[in-house]
Design a protein around this motif. Sequence first.
Motif, PDB file in Angstrom:
ATOM      1  N   ASP A 173      36.116 -19.615  -0.813  1.00  0.00           N
ATOM      2  CA  ASP A 173      37.079 -19.790   0.468  1.00  0.00           C
ATOM      3  C   ASP A 173      38.392 -20.603  -0.071  1.00  0.00           C
ATOM      4  OD1 ASP A 173      35.690 -22.210  -0.004  1.00  0.00           O
ATOM      5  OD2 ASP A 173      35.769 -22.511   2.184  1.00  0.00           O
ATOM      6  N   ASP A 212      33.597 -33.634  11.195  1.00  0.00           N
ATOM      7  CA  ASP A 212      32.498 -32.637  10.572  1.00  0.00           C
ATOM      8  C   ASP A 212      31.002 -32.992  11.073  1.00  0.00           C
ATOM      9  OD1 ASP A 212      34.609 -31.050   9.792  1.00  0.00           O
ATOM     10  OD2 ASP A 212      34.658 -31.567   7.706  1.00  0.00           O
ATOM     11  N   HIS A 237      32.813 -25.852  16.105  1.00  0.00           N
ATOM     12  CA  HIS A 237      33.185 -26.334  14.902  1.00  0.00           C
ATOM     13  C   HIS A 237      32.238 -26.648  13.995  1.00  0.00           C
ATOM     14  CE1 HIS A 237      35.498 -28.538  11.955  1.00  0.00           C
ATOM     15  NE2 HIS A 237      34.979 -29.490  11.935  1.00  0.00           N
ATOM     16  N   TYR A 255      25.838 -29.572  16.768  1.00  0.00           N
ATOM     17  CA  TYR A 255      25.310 -28.138  16.657  1.00  0.00           C
ATOM     18  C   TYR A 255      23.632 -28.154  16.261  1.00  0.00           C
ATOM     19  CZ  TYR A 255      24.574 -23.305  14.769  1.00  0.00           C
ATOM     20  OH  TYR A 255      24.135 -22.327  14.574  1.00  0.00           O
ATOM     21  N   THR A 276      27.307 -23.472   8.391  1.00  0.00           N
ATOM     22  CA  THR A 276      27.172 -22.143   7.758  1.00  0.00           C
ATOM     23  C   THR A 276      27.686 -22.391   6.410  1.00  0.00           C
ATOM     24  OG1 THR A 276      27.619 -20.925   9.704  1.00  0.00           O
ATOM     25  CG2 THR A 276      28.135 -20.042   7.473  1.00  0.00           C
ATOM     26  N   ALA A 277      28.663 -23.286   6.206  1.00  0.00           N
ATOM     27  CA  ALA A 277      29.412 -23.522   4.693  1.00  0.00           C
ATOM     28  C   ALA A 277      28.479 -24.684   3.947  1.00  0.00           C
ATOM     29  CB  ALA A 277      30.704 -24.067   5.032  1.00  0.00           C
ATOM     30  N   GLU A 318      28.942 -25.261  13.907  1.00  0.00           N
ATOM     31  CA  GLU A 318      28.586 -24.002  13.375  1.00  0.00           C
ATOM     32  C   GLU A 318      29.191 -23.570  11.965  1.00  0.00           C
ATOM     33  OE1 GLU A 318      27.417 -19.440  14.682  1.00  0.00           O
ATOM     34  OE2 GLU A 318      28.688 -20.414  16.077  1.00  0.00           O
ATOM     35  N   LYS A 319      30.746 -23.897  12.188  1.00  0.00           N
ATOM     36  CA  LYS A 319      31.336 -23.557  10.781  1.00  0.00           C
ATOM     37  C   LYS A 319      30.693 -24.215   9.751  1.00  0.00           C
ATOM     38  CE  LYS A 319      35.266 -21.752  13.224  1.00  0.00           C
ATOM     39  NZ  LYS A 319      36.820 -22.005  13.509  1.00  0.00           N
TER      40      LYS A 319
END
Length: 389
Positions: free
Chosen positions: A184, A358, A294, A365, A300-301, A296-297
């Motif tokens: 990314d 984060d 936020h 989440y 995922t990462a 969820e992102k």
Amino acid sequence: MARYSNNNRDTNRLRPAFAGRLCAGLLAVLSGAANAAWELNLQEPVTAVAKRVYELHSLLLWVIVVIFVGVFAVVAYSLVFHRKSQGHKAATFHDNTTVEIAWTVVPTLILIAIAFPATSALVDMRDTSQPDLTVKVTGYQWKWGYEYLTGDAAGVKYMSVLATPRDQIENKAPKGEHYLLEVDRPLVVPVGKKVRILTTANDVIHNWSVPAFAVKTDAVPGFLRDTWFRAEKEGTYRGQCSELCGKDHGFMPVVVEVVSEEKYAAWVAEQKTQLAAVAEDPNKVWALDELLAHGEKVYTANCAACHQANGEGLPPVFPALDGSKIVMGPKQAHLEMVINGKPGTAMAAFAAQLSDTDIAAVVAYERNAWTNKLGEVIQPAEVKALRGK
């Protein structure tokens, strides 16, 4: 006999079908081979050191070829023309001083001739003095952290994570051109500048490798090791972690973008603008839906590779989060697990990898995703308070 004949006829009937399937299989293999990229050499070098390594590799290849052909030619000649059927008898001598001196001196001279260019190249590879730019590279399971220490970009810091979609990895979508070699956020450096790389790791030993630069350096927890490169050509150059570092070792690519000085200056300005724009206010109060989007992102990462997108994990090494006692238990214990990790397990500490926001978002989440419908809101201030303990 009748039974044998019937079986024989059945076998004859099956042969055409088997032959057809065999031909189809061979055609499929050959067509796949025809479409593959058959590259039998090193990547094109784009640094002076890489060019020296390439030339040294080519020189040694031909030295080896000459030795191989010479030795096996003598062996083959002896086997063919000095065999017993030709009337030859085995020699009775036990030693030959001249031959022994020759097979000792000649290899020694070859090794000495090789040692000079090889040593010179190694010395150049280790000369990290007077860099134009210094970047600290930290290996994590399984991503890279980049921090610019000097130059115009000093202070810029970010994570570089695999960008290949999960659908491609799970064979639900066609593989992309740069499958497992895309991230990314790549490392961005200016062309023609000496870049010093400081490597370390947060968990296990990793290895930062870019073949086109002739760079391959271990990242060892608790130690700083350095290397350097000066790219002479703009472009995107790809490598991988070259140390077996765990379950997702093959999902840890290295991507370096070499750009012009003008583009680099624009990139630095953009990064600093973004840093100022996203500067965290730990006292900001987040709504649950904002946190979940936020989180969820972030999940995922950073978490999905081990605990899976559906939260079911890969027990027993990577436990499920859906219905987990930790996730469904007191939130402080959950937060501390994410911040500090769990020694002796694959659970890494994310305190140095993720911000307060984060961590708050990803924990919120996890506690509200799948069947974990706890309805809890976790604020960054709570994470900041736990860090301070």
